[in-house]
Design a protein around this motif. Structure first.
Motif, mmCIF file in Angstrom:
data_model
loop_
_atom_site.group_PDB
_atom_site.id
_atom_site.type_symbol
_atom_site.label_atom_id
_atom_site.label_comp_id
_atom_site.label_asym_id
_atom_site.label_seq_id
_atom_site.Cartn_x
_atom_site.Cartn_y
_atom_site.Cartn_z
ATOM 1 N N TRP A 293 -15.208 8.953 -2.244
ATOM 2 C CA TRP A 293 -13.882 8.372 -2.384
ATOM 3 C C TRP A 293 -13.476 8.254 -3.843
ATOM 4 C CZ3 TRP A 293 -13.399 3.559 -4.764
ATOM 5 C CH2 TRP A 293 -12.094 3.104 -4.862
ATOM 6 N N ARG B 47 -19.148 7.845 2.185
ATOM 7 C CA ARG B 47 -18.196 6.749 2.368
ATOM 8 C C ARG B 47 -17.768 6.106 1.065
ATOM 9 N NH1 ARG B 47 -18.152 3.429 7.688
ATOM 10 N NH2 ARG B 47 -16.274 2.837 6.589
ATOM 11 N N HIS B 48 -18.723 5.957 0.141
ATOM 12 C CA HIS B 48 -18.397 5.173 -1.047
ATOM 13 C C HIS B 48 -18.221 6.021 -2.293
ATOM 14 C CE1 HIS B 48 -19.047 1.308 0.920
ATOM 15 N NE2 HIS B 48 -20.062 1.875 1.533
ATOM 16 N N LEU C 201 -21.838 -2.739 -7.456
ATOM 17 C CA LEU C 201 -22.577 -3.576 -6.511
ATOM 18 C C LEU C 201 -22.327 -3.161 -5.074
ATOM 19 C CD1 LEU C 201 -22.349 -7.164 -7.971
ATOM 20 C CD2 LEU C 201 -24.372 -5.762 -7.709
ATOM 21 N N TYR C 202 -21.151 -2.573 -4.785
ATOM 22 C CA TYR C 202 -20.919 -2.239 -3.384
ATOM 23 C C TYR C 202 -21.817 -1.111 -2.910
ATOM 24 C CZ TYR C 202 -17.387 1.207 -5.082
ATOM 25 O OH TYR C 202 -16.729 2.222 -5.706
ATOM 26 N N LEU D 138 -17.490 -5.404 -3.188
ATOM 27 C CA LEU D 138 -16.744 -4.905 -2.031
ATOM 28 C C LEU D 138 -15.965 -3.665 -2.459
ATOM 29 C CD1 LEU D 138 -15.250 -8.283 -0.761
ATOM 30 C CD2 LEU D 138 -17.292 -7.140 0.071
ATOM 31 N N ASN D 139 -16.113 -2.597 -1.719
ATOM 32 C CA ASN D 139 -15.408 -1.357 -2.046
ATOM 33 C C ASN D 139 -13.891 -1.565 -1.921
ATOM 34 O OD1 ASN D 139 -14.330 1.192 -2.205
ATOM 35 N ND2 ASN D 139 -16.022 2.150 -1.092
ATOM 36 N N PRO D 140 -13.158 -1.438 -3.032
ATOM 37 C CA PRO D 140 -11.731 -1.744 -2.994
ATOM 38 C C PRO D 140 -10.917 -0.824 -2.087
ATOM 39 C CG PRO D 140 -12.347 -0.709 -5.077
ATOM 40 C CD PRO D 140 -13.619 -1.005 -4.345
ATOM 41 N N ALA D 141 -11.490 0.306 -1.721
ATOM 42 C CA ALA D 141 -10.722 1.264 -0.921
ATOM 43 C C ALA D 141 -10.933 1.058 0.571
ATOM 44 C CB ALA D 141 -11.120 2.676 -1.306
ATOM 45 N N MET D 142 -11.742 0.083 0.949
ATOM 46 C CA MET D 142 -12.019 -0.085 2.380
ATOM 47 C C MET D 142 -11.371 -1.361 2.906
ATOM 48 S SD MET D 142 -15.983 1.119 2.375
ATOM 49 C CE MET D 142 -16.434 0.564 3.998
ATOM 50 N N ARG E 143 0.856 -1.186 0.000
ATOM 51 C CA ARG E 143 0.000 0.000 0.000
ATOM 52 C C ARG E 143 0.885 1.227 0.000
ATOM 53 N NH1 ARG E 143 -2.602 -2.163 5.174
ATOM 54 N NH2 ARG E 143 -3.011 -4.224 4.353
ATOM 55 N N ALA F 169 -24.959 -2.952 -2.163
ATOM 56 C CA ALA F 169 -24.777 -3.669 -0.901
ATOM 57 C C ALA F 169 -24.940 -2.706 0.272
ATOM 58 C CB ALA F 169 -23.404 -4.331 -0.861
ATOM 59 N N TYR G 295 -7.049 -4.842 2.878
ATOM 60 C CA TYR G 295 -8.056 -4.358 1.934
ATOM 61 C C TYR G 295 -8.692 -5.521 1.188
ATOM 62 C CZ TYR G 295 -6.576 0.393 2.723
ATOM 63 O OH TYR G 295 -6.325 1.598 3.300
#
Lengths: 591, 273
Positions: A209, A205-206, A187-188, B99-103, A21, A191, B142
């Protein structure tokens, strides 16, 4: 077969393959241009903010004894026609420019990003209305508007900059709306809705970003434009003459250019360098954010050193080690494929041998990452650019295709054809089926148009397309996925090849369509004596159509058998595990 | 198995608005009882995913009603919908985009717990990871660092976080390798035994569905053409389409597959004649 072998429920998670990262900022700071630009911009901010303490004199202090003084004397950058210190005026002026920047950014980001988020997330009426306004604003000539504003407000830079902020806000609006519309379909986000998050939280949050990076890049460009516009307005004399800014200093120096030509240089330099730094920084940021998705082919020298270090045999040069068997159409020997990484290479195929005979359908089975597609791609010379072939041979009728690029080009499409996995993405949506098939066929075979068309129409009928004429004239979106796969199979056999490489040809299809596609491939094989490599992960497909099977695991063929032996008597534990995992169910009544 | 936990009555979903609209779901009715698995099987375009999305409030309900524990949940405002979130959860097909890749995994799993206003989310994360067979230190990493099967386990953990009574599994294994598919299916069954959750299992694969379900409904062009116990529907299909679907799926056994293929071709030519 509904057996369920005892499979491990817990799986280990390896931590070594985790990508490191690295924050965008850290990556940015490794690029000299970015460091230089950031340092320069920080200096400008310091230059302006420190004016009250570090500026030699106040912005309007005139020294009557030093009118038009030359630089590098008592006044570092000289003085203007009123004897005012240019350095001091520029330092104080920087404050004005910084203020203008802040106003532009705050106004445009608040309006543009907020409306973009709402329009993109909720769509509907708000989107139509805000779209209309953004179009209207874009259509208005910005500088003219600012000049017109002068007649209303007089010399008032903050208001002019706020209006400029409104004028540029559509660029943020469009950018953000576009991204949000894309993210909204992820999809997230669905979700998050199902889990019960409020819209505000989903957006913060989503969605935010995803928008962040592009907005920051865009800020750099907007600021560059803003500094130019601010200086321009001042230069036209619409600024406040009692308060220095870069533009007013430039304007006054320009008016005095015959008496003191050098004085023009300083404000011009400051404006140009700042704009340059912002634009460069924006470009570097764009590159850094896009870098993760960009694929780089290794350079020639890197390739040579990789081959020298890791390969046992040079893939180029040397004759093929195997004399072509009586009916072996395609032979692969000792094939090794690797991908360069930071510390060396990752080998994904470790020396694979494989033969396909005339009329044989050879199944290449394995799970994702086992290297089966890599083998298929290498026989066609269509490996990704960064892949390195470390060794081995792909021999087609006695000719090593890996050793000779020209031979590979001559064989591809003529003697080896390809049926891809995703039928729809392998057809160009902007051309008709007919024109795509014609182009493919006529690029490998010289034949007159009408002859090619007749040939293709006959083949389309052969692959089970009832109304061949109509499909020939159709665009890809007008036909179904199953039909598209028939078209691609037709395209593959059109040039009458000896070998077909089919990479998961039925994975994207429904079972009933899959059964028809398999029936078609089998029929074509019988008619033309085709040799076929069929890459698949579906053991049902293998059982249905293949004559021989190679089971791949981690870049190696672990078991090679004819199809009946493999299913009845699997030798390797891995094959047994694969067989145990596949599921199907029988109709019980008598046939 | 006395009263259904989820009831879908006469469901109609129309896309494309006013006049040119198309009924994607055409008067579909079924019940799901507590602790059972009902599967929806069909090919692409049959509307199986849309039914799941309608129940989740992600697709518009044009007609009919969906009731959960005798409470109507179709066409209710988002705020009311959020209260039901606890009870009806989802596992999507694509573990990459769900799934949010940044979380981090922990953030993903804490999200539903925090949204429900419950406390102690961080401890719960460990239990959840444990429940789906992931190591407890996975939380700090992640989602993008995990493989497809592991990601699907994370998605299952997220669905379990609020201890729902129904989970909609929308092709949860069709993006996975066969061996991974087997372990994920086993995990789902195991969870059902432990928690008594009911599944609406959406799939195109009769082999998978047969093993997972108590009952199966077969969809064709937005209508249920056959519904019955898993054993009956898969081994003695009444509808010709189910039979076709059944025979088109290849068996991983060359000898039996040859028989099945011959039977299928014979049935086809008989049908054409």
């Amino acid at each position: 077969m509904t057996a369920s072998a005892p499979l491990p429920t817990t799986i280990e998670v390896s931590s070594s393959d985790a990508p490191r990262r690295r924050s965008t900022m850290r990556r940015l700071l490794r690029i000299p241009t970015a460091v230089l630009c950031i340092a320069f911009l920080l200096f400008i901010v310091f230059f302006g903010l420190s004016a009250p303490w570090l500026a030699p004199v106040g912005p309007n202090v005139a020294d009557v004894n030093a009118i038009n003084a030359q630089p590098f004397g008592a006044h570092i950058l000289g003085t203007d026609q009123n004897g005012r210190d240019i350095l001091s005026r520029l330092m104080w002026g920087t404050q004005e420019t910084l203020l203008a920047c802040v106003i532009i950014l705050v106004v445009s980001v608040v309006i543009g990003v907020t409306s973009g988020l709402i329009a993109g997330y909720y769509r509907g009426k708000f989107e139509s209305v805000s779209d209309f306004f953004s179009d209207v604003i874009i259509a208005m000539p910005g500088v003219v508007l600012l000049i017109a504003l002068y007649t209303l407000t007089g010399p008032n830079i903050p208001i002019a900059m706020a209006v400029f902020g409104v004028i540029v806000s559509p660029s943020f609006f469009r950018l953000v709306r576009g991204i949000v519309v894309g993210v909204r379909g992820e999809l997230y986000v669905d979700a998050a809705k199902v889990v019960g998050l409020s819209d505000l939280r989903i957006v913060s949050r989503h969605v935010l970003w995803a928008v962040r990076g592009p907005v920051i890049i865009s800020c750099a460009f907007i600021l560059a434009a803003g500094i130019g516009i601010e200086a321009g307005i001042d230069f036209l004399g619409l600024g406040n003459p009692t308060q220095p800014s870069w533009g007013t200093v430039l304007q006054q120096s320009f008016n005095n250019i015959y008496n003191n030509p050098v004085s023009v240089v300083w404000p011009a330099l400051l404006i140009s360098l700042t704009v340059l730094a912002l634009v460069l920084l924006g470009n570097v940021l764009t590159d850094v954010l896009a870098a993760s998705t960009r694929i780089k082919a290794p350079s020639r020298s890197r390739l040579r050193s990789i081959r020298a270090r890791y390969s046992d045999t040079e893939p180029t040069g040397g004759e093929a080690p195997l004399p072509p068997g009586q009916d072996v159409r395609l032979a692969i020997r000792g094939l090794r494929i690797a991908y360069p990484n930071a510390s060396g290479v990752t080998e994904v195929v470790h020396g694979v041998d494989l033969d396909v005979r005339k009329g044989e359908i050879h199944g290449l089975v394995g799970e994702s990452g086992s290297g089966k597609s890599q083998i298929a791609f290498s026989t066609l010379g269509i490996l990704p650019r960064e892949a390195v072939i470390l060794g081995g041979h792909v021999v087609l009728d006695g000719e090593d295709l890996l050793a000779d690029d020209a031979a590979m080009r001559a064989a591809r499409g003529r003697r080896i054809a390809y049926v891809p996995q995703e039928p729809m993405s392998n057809l160009d949506p902007s051309f008709t089926i007919g024109s795509q098939l014609m182009r493919g066929l006529r690029s490998v075979k010289r034949m007159p148009r009408h002859e090619a068309k007749a040939h293709l129409l006959a083949l389309l009928t052969r692959v089970g397309i009832a109304d061949a004429e109509r499909v020939f004239r159709s665009y890809p979106h007008e036909i179904s996925g199953g039909m598209a796969q028939r078209v691609l199979i037709c395209g593959a056999v059109a040039a009458d090849p000896d070998v077909i490489i089919a990479d998961e040809p039925t994975t994207a299809l429904d079972v009933t369509v899959q059964a028809e596609a398999l029936e078609l491939l089998r029929g074509l094989r019988d008619e033309r004596g085709l040799a076929m490599i069929l890459v698949t992960h579906n053991l049902g497909v293998v059982a249905d159509i293949c004559d021989t099977v190679s089971v791949m695991k981690d870049g190696r063929i672990v078991e090679h058998q004819d199809v009946d032996t493999l299913f009845q008597n699997p030798r390797e534990e891995y094959t047994q595990q694969l067989l145990a995992s596949s599921r199907s169910v029988e109709i019980e009544e008598a046939a | 198995m006395s009263t259904p936990i989820l009831r879908v009555e006469d469901l109609v979903v129309r896309f494309g608005g006013r006049s040119g609209g198309k009924d994607v779901i055409d008067h579909v009715s079924f019940d799901i009882f507590p602790g059972e698995t009902l599967s929806l099987v069909g090919e692409s375009g049959s509307g199986k995913t849309t039914i799941g999305r309608a129940i989740l409030g992600l697709a518009p309900v044009t007609g009919g009603t969906i009731t959960f524990r005798n409470q109507t949940i179709s066409n209710i405002p988002r705020s009311a919908r959020r209260k039901i979130a606890r009870d009806i959860q989802v596992v999507f097909q694509d573990p990459y985009s769900s799934l949010n890749p940044a979380m981090t995994v922990e953030d993903i799993l804490v999200e539903p717990i925090a949204a429900a206003g419950a406390s102690g989310g961080r401890q719960r994360v460990r239990q959840l990871l444990d429940a789906v067979g992931l190591p407890s230190d996975a939380g700090t990493r992640y989602a993008r660092e995990f493989s497809g099967g592991q990601r699907q386990r994370i998605a299952i953990a997220r669905a379990l976080a609020l201890e729902p009574s129904v989970i909609i599994c929308d092709e949860p294994t069709s993006a996975l390798d066969v061996t991974t598919q087997a372990t994920v299916l086993m995990l789902l069954k195991d969870i059902q035994e432990r928690t008594g959750v009911a599944y609406l299992f959406i799939s195109h694969d009769l082999g998978v569905v047969h093993e997972m379900s108590d009952r199966i409904a077969v969809l064709l062009r937005g209508q249920i053409i056959e519904i019955g116990t898993a054993h009956d529907v898969t081994t003695a299909p009444r509808h010709a389409y189910t039979r076709r679907l059944q025979m088109a799926a290849p068996i991983a056994d060359p000898v039996r597959q040859r028989e099945r293929r011959e039977r299928r071709l014979a049935a086809l030519s008989a049908g054409e004649a």
